[in-house]
Scaffold this motif. Structure first.
Motif, PDB file in Angstrom:
ATOM      1  N   ASN A 112      39.875  34.304  38.475  1.00  0.00           N
ATOM      2  CA  ASN A 112      39.154  34.128  37.213  1.00  0.00           C
ATOM      3  C   ASN A 112      37.699  34.595  37.319  1.00  0.00           C
ATOM      4  OD1 ASN A 112      41.388  32.810  35.801  1.00  0.00           O
ATOM      5  ND2 ASN A 112      41.029  31.135  37.245  1.00  0.00           N
ATOM      6  N   ARG A 115      37.937  38.802  35.293  1.00  0.00           N
ATOM      7  CA  ARG A 115      38.329  38.761  33.879  1.00  0.00           C
ATOM      8  C   ARG A 115      37.105  38.732  32.968  1.00  0.00           C
ATOM      9  NH1 ARG A 115      41.086  33.203  32.147  1.00  0.00           N
ATOM     10  NH2 ARG A 115      40.950  34.318  30.182  1.00  0.00           N
ATOM     11  N   THR A 143      44.063  35.957  37.614  1.00  0.00           N
ATOM     12  CA  THR A 143      43.613  34.993  36.618  1.00  0.00           C
ATOM     13  C   THR A 143      44.742  34.031  36.280  1.00  0.00           C
ATOM     14  OG1 THR A 143      42.524  34.801  34.459  1.00  0.00           O
ATOM     15  CG2 THR A 143      44.278  36.431  34.655  1.00  0.00           C
ATOM     16  N   ARG A 182      47.511  36.571  30.252  1.00  0.00           N
ATOM     17  CA  ARG A 182      46.845  36.210  31.502  1.00  0.00           C
ATOM     18  C   ARG A 182      46.975  37.290  32.565  1.00  0.00           C
ATOM     19  NH1 ARG A 182      43.230  32.196  30.354  1.00  0.00           N
ATOM     20  NH2 ARG A 182      44.137  30.980  28.647  1.00  0.00           N
TER      21      ARG A 182
END
Length: 259
Positions: A112, A115, A143, A182
């Motif tokens: 994460n 992203r 992510t 995602r």
């Protein structure tokens, strides 16, 4: 050395990265066991060090008890806030970014982080991180959703990306199309007709639809993964991993078709 990168939002939750952690233990465990210095970097651990603490606990239990996890953050305030949770030598926190603070880890987990960057900056970030890896090391970059029930990640080394893994909590999966939200930054904007990742997700969705079963989502996912392999797609591993809600494919199956 000045840290490379920018401060991210830093939000996280306990157990959010458990899927990625278990895969690291599985896929990178042998390299960590063979390493003279079993160092893992948790890049961008966020406003709370909880996921770095969990990573150390999981790898110590599943791989080797002397594994070392170094949590890196650009924001010095986050590093200071994490210090009470440090347990040297097994768990330490430092200021650092994509340059990895001069460390030479066997594994980098960057979850994460990218992203929140423009897609155009992803390749350079990958190159910077993989150049700092120990020989034979792996970057795991991806992510997930807020609770870690849908996650994806790329495994890369100095030669470039090797695989893409999709990992979902099957009890909550309505349809594989959900995974598109995602995808890693390198692929999320590629989920359009004419791109390989769009083709893969469409094929997975069709196989899921065709595998409707009274036996539940686990059997359905395993059947869908098997159907993709039978159709010639480079689906790796086997039912043991598929039953966990994982699907890993060779990078060629999802590599961007155009720049």
């Amino acid at each position: 050395m000045k840290p490379l990168g920018t401060v991210t939002r830093g939000t996280t939750n306990p157990n959010r990265l458990r899927r990625m952690d278990h895969w690291i233990a599985y896929a990178c465990g042998d390299a960590l066991r063979a390493a003279a210095e079993p160092l893992v970097v948790d890049l961008g651990f966020g406003a709370s060090p909880v996921t770095a603490v969990e990573l150390r606990q999981r790898l110590a239990a599943a791989v080797r008890p002397d594994v070392v996890v170094a949590g890196l953050e650009i924001d010095p305030a986050r590093v200071a806030a994490a210090e009470p949770f440090a347990r040297p030598p097994g768990l330490v926190f430092r200021r650092g970014g994509f340059e990895l603070a001069g460390l030479r880890p066997v594994v980098v987990r960057a979850a994460n982080v990218l992203r929140q960057y423009p897609e155009a900056e992803v390749a350079a970030a990958w190159r910077t991180m993989t150049a700092a890896l120990a020989p034979g090391g792996t970057l795991v970059e991806g992510t997930c959703d807020e609770l870690g029930r849908v996650a994806t990640w790329v495994a890369a080394d100095a030669a470039g990306p090797r695989t893409l893994t999709l990992s979902v909590r099957l009890a909550d999966l309505d349809h594989p199309a959900t995974i598109a939200e995602r995808l890693p930054k390198a692929l999320i904007h590629r989920n359009v007709p004419g791109e390989n990742v769009h083709d893969l997700l469409a094929a997975l969705g069709a196989a899921w639809d065709a595998a409707a079963s009274p036996f539940g989502p686990r059997q359905r996912w395993v059947a869908a993964a098997g159907a993709l392999r039978a159709a010639g797609r480079p689906v790796l591993d086997g039912p043991r991993r598929w039953r966990l809600g994982e699907l890993t494919v060779g990078w060629a199956a999802v590599a961007p078709a155009r720049t």
